[in-house]
Scaffold this active site. Structure first.
Site, PDB file in Angstrom:
ATOM      1  CB  THR A  82      -0.882   0.019   1.246  1.00 48.47           C
ATOM      2  OG1 THR A  82      -0.050  -0.189   2.368  1.00 48.47           O
ATOM      3  CG2 THR A  82      -1.945  -1.027   1.174  1.00 48.47           C
ATOM      4  CB  THR A 158       3.409  -4.797   6.844  1.00 49.72           C
ATOM      5  OG1 THR A 158       2.000  -4.976   6.754  1.00 49.72           O
ATOM      6  CG2 THR A 158       3.778  -3.363   6.588  1.00 49.72           C
ATOM      7  CG  ASP A 159       0.293  -9.471   6.022  1.00 53.00           C
ATOM      8  OD1 ASP A 159       0.232  -8.467   6.770  1.00 53.00           O
ATOM      9  OD2 ASP A 159      -0.708 -10.050   5.567  1.00 53.00           O
ATOM     10  CE  LYS A 238       1.572  -6.543  10.082  1.00 52.12           C
ATOM     11  NZ  LYS A 238       0.786  -6.704   8.847  1.00 52.12           N
TER      12      LYS A 238
END
Lengths: 426, 611
Positions: A82, A158-159, A238
């Protein structure tokens, strides 16, 4: 034929509605009304969609991104996510933007920090990545360094960002420039996006920290829009599904804190690799390698373990200090004996099996309890290692791609690049 | 001024925003506004989202550099990650949606079958996300007023914004408590015929929303915006009319303002005044350095500049009143204050005054090369800010040549209004991708019941024997359904007494005994059950409630005696006080047996005993 963006009149049995046609959604024709609101109209009720007019052409000529003398060059490689998307308010669609001109338009402050090169290498969810993608990114980084980039920014979903940062840390040997992996937890279409601060802070870090080389992550340090934190590529994870400060260093300290507003970079520890003018070697991870991750849990069955038969490697996320249910103490625990034999079978079949801990924080120590020792007895790796399961997984895959199995067993528990702590600090 | 609204080409529409009770629209936090110290403060910035106008680099970057810091105050127990923009939204609050659907039905609207939540871009920091979530629920409705069938083109369900705590030059403090409270927005067509009709429409819409029993009550829970124009004027939006009574006056004052601005524009055109395109700002600091004006003196002490600009052809017009006590010059000053953040301006129509002498005015007129028909404006502040202020003044002056500027104004206490911001362009809206399109089926719409209107409840309650004030109080209250239930369940208890007990007794107890009570529905049920079965006399109700304990635990000691017990007790007293006359005797008996039987009963039995 009408298409999204056209001004149309939707005619139903009892209604005529004018508006801009949007991409339809499941059972609805979606129309943007003149008020700006979208409404869904049941497809079954729509008799006709009459075209009124096509959208006006809107092309904005962007000024060329002319390099400024005296500024270093940073290459931004995009893998999707994103961070570099913007909204087309006419259709409501999100468009990804990746050319240097477009990046500079979105983040004009970059001009003051560095000369920017920018390229899309893949546009994908990070969750869809496979080992092959790590190799592609590594080769692209190498190319940019050969072209003279003083630093690289990789934009990334980010995952699985921390898997990629680990993979690149191993794949790129003798990396002489900083490679910053940057993501965003709030998409760029909104004023509150964290993308800009993360990206600009990464660029500032590259230019302001004259000697740092290596793979690191740059994300928000906390919930505020002040500081970004530079996290070690090999020891980060994360830790929250949605917060801006989701990424944390695990069993390690962050490298540095960046304050964009004051243009300050504060190093929190030293010992990082230093910059050099070498072009890195790329030591790939084999694309077809089969490595798995298994989480130990109560009521586990031996078939689950045996499903990894034929794999090259297996990382177990054990409980506590590194345990999995292998002790038979009563009628209810008979399966545990089968689990122990199953692990033994995997190992004797040349599957490399290593223990990590699902506590995430802390070290594996299989000598404290008897059943830990039983695992060591059959060749379980990973004792005294404090790698996260993800780091362990990538490291094992990389070792299996580049070394014979006996060497893999030796190197797995050896600190190669900072992935295992020498001392257990608080 | 007697105004003929038809002749003026008066157009007016209103927009009503009403907060709903329950939990927030996209999370499960309560909708409580708080006055206690916040538990935490989070600092954020919002970026202008790129790529809109093709406006690039330096200008955009400068704008971002000047952006304000936003501080969000929150509470651990009533705010969550969703309000902090740290988590995607939950699905839309179904209770709030249901209330909105009721309102849609009450206003004869067509309900949207696929509701898509939109993100409406907001950059002032009032939403942590940088946008407000809003959804169109109903279209094409109408409201019957006494004389007009007023169109209701949109009924919207959206989240309320943060509550503004303070605003300073480079930072704004917001409270998260209000962010996300469900808000119904109802807009009307601009067909309101006069100011009184606007009030009628606002009142009726407010009543409709409150009839659902789910609207929040109290100051600031319903907000009205007014859109007003006359034929020769322009649409102006006035925000923040909080009470109904002020609506006609606000509208009338805006009409008067537009009439006056139109006449000023005609005079300027007659004088052939041209738009000022170039800013010729003069530094007049030295010319007024020794005047007696407090503001100028302070300014010079602070090493600020006094800047002036000539407004060709404006003489006499800047001082012209456009609303009560507000001149065209006040409008210039509003702009300078809002846009540049200066304290105010001086203009030649109000001088000599404020410590500036005729002599100094003459020098200024000469220095700024003003002719007979010209005027000037002065601003005292830091150079950059004073320049920005004068540029804002010139922009407003230019607009006055054309007539009424299109703008958003805020209501003042005296029912005039002042400049707030330019009229926003078409709202930038795009879908909230985190929430799937919500289908509303015709079966669901069918099942929505229209609540009884407050205006219908009042006469019904009056028929039950409630005085008109009490009837209104109950009808408008969220306790109305509770009241209806009790009345149906306890027909032996007078409805007016039920109303008193649930509506006013808490206040009486607070006033007389300074005890705050908060009885539960169960407490009331036990109480009314006992009253209904004549187990307690009604004189005991206040004593029971003021104990402020669960009624079931204490009601026993307030129970009435049986007739035999009463007779026995009274026999005893009568035999002791044989000599007393009846009236004195009844006094003694009453005192002794108070709360054990109704007065009527005591008197009956006593009469029987004495024979």
């Amino acid at each position: 034929m009408t298409k999204p963006g056209d001004r149309v009149k939707v005619i139903t049995s009892d209604q005529e509605i004018e508006g801009i046609l949007m991409p339809s959604e499941n059972e609805f024709v979606v129309l943007k009304m003149d008020t700006g609101y979208n409404i869904g109209i049941d497809k079954k009720r729509v008799r006709e969609i009459a075209l009124l007019s096509h959208p006006p052409k809107r092309e904005v000529e962007l000024p060329k991104a002319e390099p400024k003398t005296g500024l270093p060059t940073i290459s931004i490689l995009h893998t999707g996510g994103t961070i570099a998307s913007k909204v087309d308010y006419a259709t409501g669609g999100v468009i990804a933007r990746f050319s240097p001109e477009e990046i500079l338009q979105m983040f004009p402050e970059l001009r003051e920090i560095a000369n920017i090169d920018s390229r899309l290498i893949r546009n994908m969810w990070s969750g869809d990545m496979r080992f092959g993608h790590y190799n592609i990114i590594a080769h692209e980084i190498k190319k940019e360094i050969e072209k003279g980039a003083q630093g690289i920014i990789v934009t990334h979903g980010t995952d699985t960002l921390h898997y990629t940062s680990t993979a690149l840390s191993f794949i790129l040997k003798d990396l002489g420039v900083p490679v910053l992996i940057v993501g965003a937890q709030r998409s760029s279409d909104r004023g509150s996006s964290d993308a800009a601060l993360n990206l600009l802070s990464a660029a500032l870090f590259i230019t302001a920290s004259k000697s740092f080389a290596g793979v690191a992550i740059c994300m928000h340090e906390n919930e505020e829009d002040d500081n970004c934190i530079i996290l070690p590529g090999l020891n980060s994870r994360k830790m929250h599904s949605s917060r801006r400060d989701a990424f944390k260093a695990i069993n390690a300290d962050p490298w540095a804190r960046v304050n964009l507003k004051s243009r300050k970079v504060n190093f929190l520890r030293t010992g990082f690799p230093k910059r050099n003018s070498k072009v890195p070697e790329v030591h790939e991870i084999k694309e077809n390698l089969e490595v798995g991750i298994l989480k130990a849990h109560p009521n586990l069955f031996s078939d689950t373990i045996l499903s990894f038969k034929g794999y090259d490697g297996l990382i177990i996320e054990g409980t506590g200090l590194g345990h999995i249910s292998i002790d038979e103490i009563d009628d209810l625990t008979k399966e545990n004996t089968k689990i122990y034999s199953a692990i033994k079978e995997l190992i004797s079949n040349e599957v490399i099996v290593a223990m990590t801990t699902q506590t995430i924080y802390g070290e594996v120590d299989m000598n404290v309890y008897a059943y830990g020792r039983k695992l060591l007895d059959i060749g379980m790796l990973g004792n005294y290692c404090d790698m996260t399961p993800e780091t362990a997984f990538i490291k094992l895959a990389w070792l299996l791609s580049n070394y014979p199995k006996n060497k893999v067993r030796e190197l797995y528990s050896t600190n190669l690049a900072g992935e295992i702590s020498k001392r257990l600090e608080k | 001024m007697e105004l003929n609204y038809k002749q003026l080409g008066f157009k007016c529409g209103i927009e009503i925003h009403a907060q709903l009770e329950g939990h927030k629209l996209f999370c499960n936090c309560p909708t409580e506004l708080r006055e206690d110290e916040p538990h935490y403060v989070i600092k954020r910035n919002l970026r202008a989202v790129a790529g809109e106008s093709g406006k690039v680099d330096i200008a955009a970057a400068e704008e971002m550099a000047e952006a304000k810091d936003f501080y969000y105050q929150g509470y651990y127990d009533t705010n969550c990650l969703i309000e902090l923009d740290e988590n995607p939204p939950n699905l839309m609050n179904t209770d709030a949606l249901k209330v909105t659907l009721q309102v849609c039905k009450m206003l004869n609207s067509r309900i949207v079958e696929g509701v898509q939540v939109m993100r409406k871009t907001v950059v002032d920091g009032s939403n942590t996300a940088g946008f407000q979530r809003t959804a169109l629920i109903g279209t094409d409705g109408y409201l019957d007023l006494k004389k007009t069938k007023l169109g209701i083109p949109t009924i919207i369900l959206e989240e309320d914004a943060c509550r503004n705590i303070t605003e300073e030059k480079d930072r704004v403090i917001w409270s998260l408590d209000r962010l996300g409270i469900p808000l119904i927005e109802i807009g009307t067509t601009p067909d309101i015929k006069n100011p009184d009709e606007a009030k009628e429409a606002a009142e009726k819409l407010g009543m409709l929303i409150r009839s659902t029993g789910k609207a929040k009550r109290g100051l600031g829970t319903i907000r009205q915006d007014l859109n007003v124009s006359i034929k020769e004027g322009t649409r102006v939006e006035i925000k923040g009319a909080q009470d109904l009574k002020s609506i006609p006056k606000l509208i009338e004052n805006e009409v008067i303002r537009q009439i006056n601005l139109v006449s000023i524009s005609k005079e300027l055109q007659k004088r052939r005044v041209k738009e000022l395109r170039e800013l010729k700002i003069s530094d007049v600091t030295n010319l007024v350095a020794h005047c007696d004006s407090k503001i100028i003196k302070q300014s010079i002490k602070a090493k600020n500049k006094i800047l002036g600009i000539k407004l060709t052809g404006f003489k006499g017009l800047i001082g012209k009143e456009v609303q009560i006590n507000r001149r065209l010059g006040t409008e210039f000053s509003d702009r300078a204050k809002v846009i540049a953040g200066v304290g105010g301006i001086f203009h030649s129509d109000e001088l000599p005054a404020y410590g500036i002498t005729l002599r100094e005015v003459e020098i200024l007129l000469q220095d700024l090369q003003c002719d007979a028909n010209d005027a000037f404006v002065l601003v005292a502040d830091k150079r950059k800010r004073a320049e920005k202020a004068l540029s804002a003044v010139v922009e407003r002056a230019n607009q006055s040549i054309l007539g009424v500027p299109k703008e958003v104004r805020k209501a003042n206490k005296d029912n005039t209004s002042s400049y707030e911001r330019p009229m926003p362009g078409a709202a930038r809206m795009y879908p909230e991708t985190d929430i799937p399109t919500l289908r509303i089926t015709s079966e669901e719409i069918e099942a929505i019941e229209i609540p009884e209107l407050i205006e219908d409840k009042i006469p019904k309650y009056e028929k039950l024997g409630l005085g008109s004030d009490l009837a209104k109080l109950v009808a408008k209250s969220v306790k109305a359904p509770l009241f209806d239930n009790f009345v149906a369940q306890y027909p032996k208890v007078k409805a007016a007494f039920i109303a008193e007990i649930i509506m006013t007794m808490d206040k009486m107890i607070k006033r007389q005994f300074n005890i705050s009570i908060n009885p539960t529905e169960e407490d009331y049920n036990i109480l009314f059950g006992a009253l209904s079965g004549e187990k307690i006399p009604k004189e005991n109700v206040m004593d029971i409630l003021k104990e402020n304990k669960p009624v079931k635990e204490i009601i026993g000691k307030y129970s009435m005696m049986s007739d035999t017990e009463l007779e026995k007790e009274m026999q005893k007293i009568v035999s002791e006080k044989k000599d007393l006359p009846f009236n004195a005797l009844i006094g003694v008996v009453m005192k002794k047996l108070r709360g054990k039987a109704s007065g009527k009963k005591i008197s009956e039995i006593l009469k029987k005993i004495i024979g």
